[in-house]
Enzyme design. Sequence first.
Site, PDB file in Angstrom:
ATOM      1  N   ASP A   1      17.354  66.341   0.598  1.00 10.31           N
ATOM      2  CA  ASP A   1      16.644  66.667   1.838  1.00 10.31           C
ATOM      3  C   ASP A   1      15.630  67.798   1.645  1.00 10.31           C
ATOM      4  O   ASP A   1      15.902  68.778   0.953  1.00 10.31           O
ATOM      5  CB  ASP A   1      17.631  67.125   2.918  1.00 10.31           C
ATOM      6  CG  ASP A   1      18.635  66.052   3.327  1.00 10.31           C
ATOM      7  OD1 ASP A   1      18.886  65.126   2.540  1.00 10.31           O
ATOM      8  OD2 ASP A   1      19.169  66.160   4.452  1.00 10.31           O
TER       9      ASP A   1
ATOM     10  N   HIS B   1      13.356  68.459   4.772  1.00  9.01           N
ATOM     11  CA  HIS B   1      13.336  68.893   6.184  1.00  9.01           C
ATOM     12  C   HIS B   1      12.217  69.868   6.540  1.00  9.01           C
ATOM     13  O   HIS B   1      12.455  70.921   7.122  1.00  9.01           O
ATOM     14  CB  HIS B   1      14.695  69.484   6.569  1.00  9.01           C
ATOM     15  CG  HIS B   1      15.710  68.443   6.919  1.00  9.01           C
ATOM     16  ND1 HIS B   1      15.508  67.512   7.915  1.00  9.01           N
ATOM     17  CD2 HIS B   1      16.930  68.168   6.398  1.00  9.01           C
ATOM     18  CE1 HIS B   1      16.554  66.711   7.995  1.00  9.01           C
ATOM     19  NE2 HIS B   1      17.429  67.080   7.069  1.00  9.01           N
TER      20      HIS B   1
ATOM     21  N   ASP C   1      14.744  62.337   4.425  1.00 12.17           N
ATOM     22  CA  ASP C   1      14.772  63.530   5.295  1.00 12.17           C
ATOM     23  C   ASP C   1      13.687  64.537   4.913  1.00 12.17           C
ATOM     24  O   ASP C   1      13.953  65.674   4.521  1.00 12.17           O
ATOM     25  CB  ASP C   1      16.158  64.182   5.334  1.00 12.17           C
ATOM     26  CG  ASP C   1      17.107  63.453   6.282  1.00 12.17           C
ATOM     27  OD1 ASP C   1      16.789  62.309   6.681  1.00 12.17           O
ATOM     28  OD2 ASP C   1      18.153  64.020   6.632  1.00 12.17           O
TER      29      ASP C   1
ATOM     30  N   ASN D   1      17.903  59.290   7.333  1.00 13.37           N
ATOM     31  CA  ASN D   1      18.204  59.022   8.743  1.00 13.37           C
ATOM     32  C   ASN D   1      17.220  59.722   9.686  1.00 13.37           C
ATOM     33  O   ASN D   1      17.066  59.308  10.834  1.00 13.37           O
ATOM     34  CB  ASN D   1      19.651  59.412   9.084  1.00 13.37           C
ATOM     35  CG  ASN D   1      19.916  60.898   8.944  1.00 13.37           C
ATOM     36  OD1 ASN D   1      19.670  61.478   7.887  1.00 13.37           O
ATOM     37  ND2 ASN D   1      20.423  61.522   9.990  1.00 13.37           N
ATOM     38  N   HIS D   2      16.522  60.750   9.193  1.00 15.34           N
ATOM     39  CA  HIS D   2      15.520  61.415  10.047  1.00 15.34           C
ATOM     40  C   HIS D   2      14.172  60.704  10.028  1.00 15.34           C
ATOM     41  O   HIS D   2      13.308  61.048  10.842  1.00 15.34           O
ATOM     42  CB  HIS D   2      15.354  62.881   9.645  1.00 15.34           C
ATOM     43  CG  HIS D   2      16.424  63.752  10.211  1.00 15.34           C
ATOM     44  ND1 HIS D   2      16.242  64.542  11.323  1.00 15.34           N
ATOM     45  CD2 HIS D   2      17.712  63.929   9.845  1.00 15.34           C
ATOM     46  CE1 HIS D   2      17.370  65.184  11.600  1.00 15.34           C
ATOM     47  NE2 HIS D   2      18.275  64.827  10.714  1.00 15.34           N
TER      48      HIS D   2
ATOM     49  N   HIS E   1      20.087  57.783   0.750  1.00 12.10           N
ATOM     50  CA  HIS E   1      20.179  59.007   1.541  1.00 12.10           C
ATOM     51  C   HIS E   1      21.612  59.345   1.931  1.00 12.10           C
ATOM     52  O   HIS E   1      22.080  60.464   1.729  1.00 12.10           O
ATOM     53  CB  HIS E   1      19.317  58.916   2.801  1.00 12.10           C
ATOM     54  CG  HIS E   1      19.388  60.177   3.599  1.00 12.10           C
ATOM     55  ND1 HIS E   1      18.811  61.348   3.156  1.00 12.10           N
ATOM     56  CD2 HIS E   1      20.012  60.483   4.768  1.00 12.10           C
ATOM     57  CE1 HIS E   1      19.070  62.313   4.028  1.00 12.10           C
ATOM     58  NE2 HIS E   1      19.794  61.819   5.013  1.00 12.10           N
TER      59      HIS E   1
ATOM     60  N   HIS F   1      21.798  64.128   2.350  1.00 14.91           N
ATOM     61  CA  HIS F   1      22.350  63.996   3.714  1.00 14.91           C
ATOM     62  C   HIS F   1      23.315  65.086   4.156  1.00 14.91           C
ATOM     63  O   HIS F   1      23.542  65.258   5.337  1.00 14.91           O
ATOM     64  CB  HIS F   1      23.006  62.605   3.833  1.00 14.91           C
ATOM     65  CG  HIS F   1      23.359  62.154   5.208  1.00 14.91           C
ATOM     66  ND1 HIS F   1      22.526  62.307   6.298  1.00 14.91           N
ATOM     67  CD2 HIS F   1      24.460  61.507   5.683  1.00 14.91           C
ATOM     68  CE1 HIS F   1      23.106  61.768   7.371  1.00 14.91           C
ATOM     69  NE2 HIS F   1      24.273  61.286   7.025  1.00 14.91           N
TER      70      HIS F   1
END
Length: 314
Positions: A62, A64, A90, A122-123, A172, A246
């Site tokens: 990730d 982010h 992500d 998932n984002h 992920h 994740h």
Amino acid sequence: MEESVGSRGGGGGGLDAQIEQLMECRPLSEPEVKTLCEKAKEILMEESNVQPVKSPVTICGDIHGQFHDLVELFRIGGKCPDTNYLFMGDYVDRGYYSVETVTLLVALKVRYPQRITILRGNHESRQITQVYGFYDECLRKYGSANVWKIFTDLFDYFPLTALVESEIFCLHGGLSPSIDNLDSVRSLDRVQEVPHEGPMCDLLWSDPDDRCGWGISPRGAGYTFGQDISEQFNHTNNLKLVARAHQLVMEGYNWAHEQKVVTIFSAPNYCYRCGNMASILEVDDCRNHTFIQFEPAPRRGEPDVTRRTPDYFL
């Protein structure tokens, strides 16, 4: 010469200039984003749900929206295309620079399609980004939701998983009770919003667990899966390892299931407050693994943002 969409027909110069601009954390214009994402879609739609990747490659978790930490990651791991990269999703939400982060990764994908693989997290979803920051950031930086729509439409084309040298399965989230083998993943129709349930959802939402078997996930999507599940899946598919992201792990990486599964997390001091290390996994020509841990890049003045995102850590 490195074959790339950018270099065909003399278009590489413009793209190189855009990458340079993005590396300075300066967003592209809306028309530039639109053109870039159209090119990216052409490349991504040709990729498989289980995208084959050769070593050497550096596997990342990730990000982010922590743009300055992504720049630090490239400083430590080597810049693209000198280093091959596989990112496990992500890219957006939570950090302050989701726009610059995802635009840079997509630009690198268009410029060096054989050198960088970008999977879906998932984002990378319409619903999640409306809650956790990317939607609001697009409104703030562009004055409308157009760029958010351009990117979330592109996310539907991101591959779900990758397979490094037929032995490291990268994704992920984790495994799914609906999926026994890689052909089941290959046969999914991925070009859609991430569903609330089912195999595609599970691949992006599930987590390894200390308990055996399948369990109900506290996240409200996906499942937890035990060591028995990982061992069976790896055995069935002739895999050495499942690499996934994740989950925040304080050291930046964490082995599970007797080294059948590894979690890699590449956002140091997550949400600018968790105090965790980040890591990346280098897989060399001989398929040896080396983890490289890193700390946050020096803090820049963070933009003045009203935080209205929930604290629940997805």
